[in-house]
Design an enzyme around this catalytic site. Structure first.
Site, mmCIF file in Angstrom:
data_model
loop_
_atom_site.group_PDB
_atom_site.id
_atom_site.type_symbol
_atom_site.label_atom_id
_atom_site.label_comp_id
_atom_site.label_asym_id
_atom_site.label_seq_id
_atom_site.Cartn_x
_atom_site.Cartn_y
_atom_site.Cartn_z
ATOM 1 C CG HIS A 70 -2.103 -0.904 1.015
ATOM 2 N ND1 HIS A 70 -3.330 -0.454 0.607
ATOM 3 C CD2 HIS A 70 -2.201 -2.250 1.115
ATOM 4 C CE1 HIS A 70 -4.139 -1.484 0.478
ATOM 5 N NE2 HIS A 70 -3.474 -2.587 0.779
ATOM 6 C CB SER A 83 -4.165 3.643 -4.445
ATOM 7 O OG SER A 83 -4.087 2.425 -3.773
ATOM 8 C CD GLU A 84 -3.781 8.607 -9.851
ATOM 9 O OE1 GLU A 84 -4.459 9.058 -10.798
ATOM 10 O OE2 GLU A 84 -2.651 8.109 -9.972
ATOM 11 C CG PHE A 118 -1.985 5.064 8.593
ATOM 12 C CD1 PHE A 118 -2.273 4.700 9.902
ATOM 13 C CD2 PHE A 118 -2.962 5.688 7.839
ATOM 14 C CE1 PHE A 118 -3.520 4.958 10.447
ATOM 15 C CE2 PHE A 118 -4.213 5.956 8.373
ATOM 16 C CZ PHE A 118 -4.491 5.587 9.679
ATOM 17 C CB VAL A 122 -8.712 7.279 2.890
ATOM 18 C CG1 VAL A 122 -7.648 6.935 3.917
ATOM 19 C CG2 VAL A 122 -8.246 7.007 1.475
#
Length: 168
Positions: A70, A83-84, A118, A122
């Site tokens: 990640h 992820s973007e 981390f 999100v």
């Protein structure tokens, strides 16, 4: 990736299955490779469970590799399209200079403490809530945080998987 029906998923050959689901877990096609043998799936939830089980049954080293796959949150580096998009939905692609510096510091502190980035689901969060979670979770024990990070990975995967399916 276009939306799929469960019927289509169950008819995919092995390579196509991995192509379709290999990035559900960040840079970890091995999860899809292990889950594919559980076909045919009677529901999307059954597919999700097979993928989760593949991770849970993996060695701790393999799980650690998954966590390390990640990206750091708020970093301006190349990452997967998923992820973007997730980071953009949380406004992490438009941090102020001060916020960016805060995220860099928190990412570094967290990574030094636990040995992996981390991880947090999100999507639709905001930078302040994410930073607060980072500050809170850095105080976890190593075992608690490893479990928490894996749970967050599963949540991310579940959200990504839901986006792959059309209503049947």
């Amino acid at each position: 990736m276009h939306e799929l029906t469960l019927q289509q998923v169950n008819r995919l050959d092995d390579d196509s299955f991995v192509d379709a689901f290999g990035e559900i877990y960040e840079h970890s096609p091995w999860v899809a490779e292990r889950a594919r043998s559980s076909r045919p799936f009677s529901s999307v939830d059954e597919l999700r469970s097979a993928m989760k089980r593949a991770v849970e049954d993996a060695s701790r080293e393999k799980q650690l590799q998954l966590l390390r796959a990640h990206p750091d949150l708020g970093e301006r580096t190349e990452m997967t399209d998923a992820s973007e998009a997730e980071q953009a939905s949380a406004e992490l692609d438009s941090l102020s200079r001060s916020q960016y510096e805060t995220f860099q510091r928190l990412n570094e502190t967290y990574r030094e403490r636990f040995g992996f980035p981390f991880v947090m689901a999100v999507k639709d969060e905001n930078p302040d809530a994410i930073a607060a979670a980072m500050e809170r979770r850095v105080d976890h024990s190593e075992s608690t945080e490893f479990r928490t990070a894996l749970d967050e990975v599963h949540t991310i995967a579940e959200l990504r998987l839901a986006e792959r399916f059309s209503s049947e």
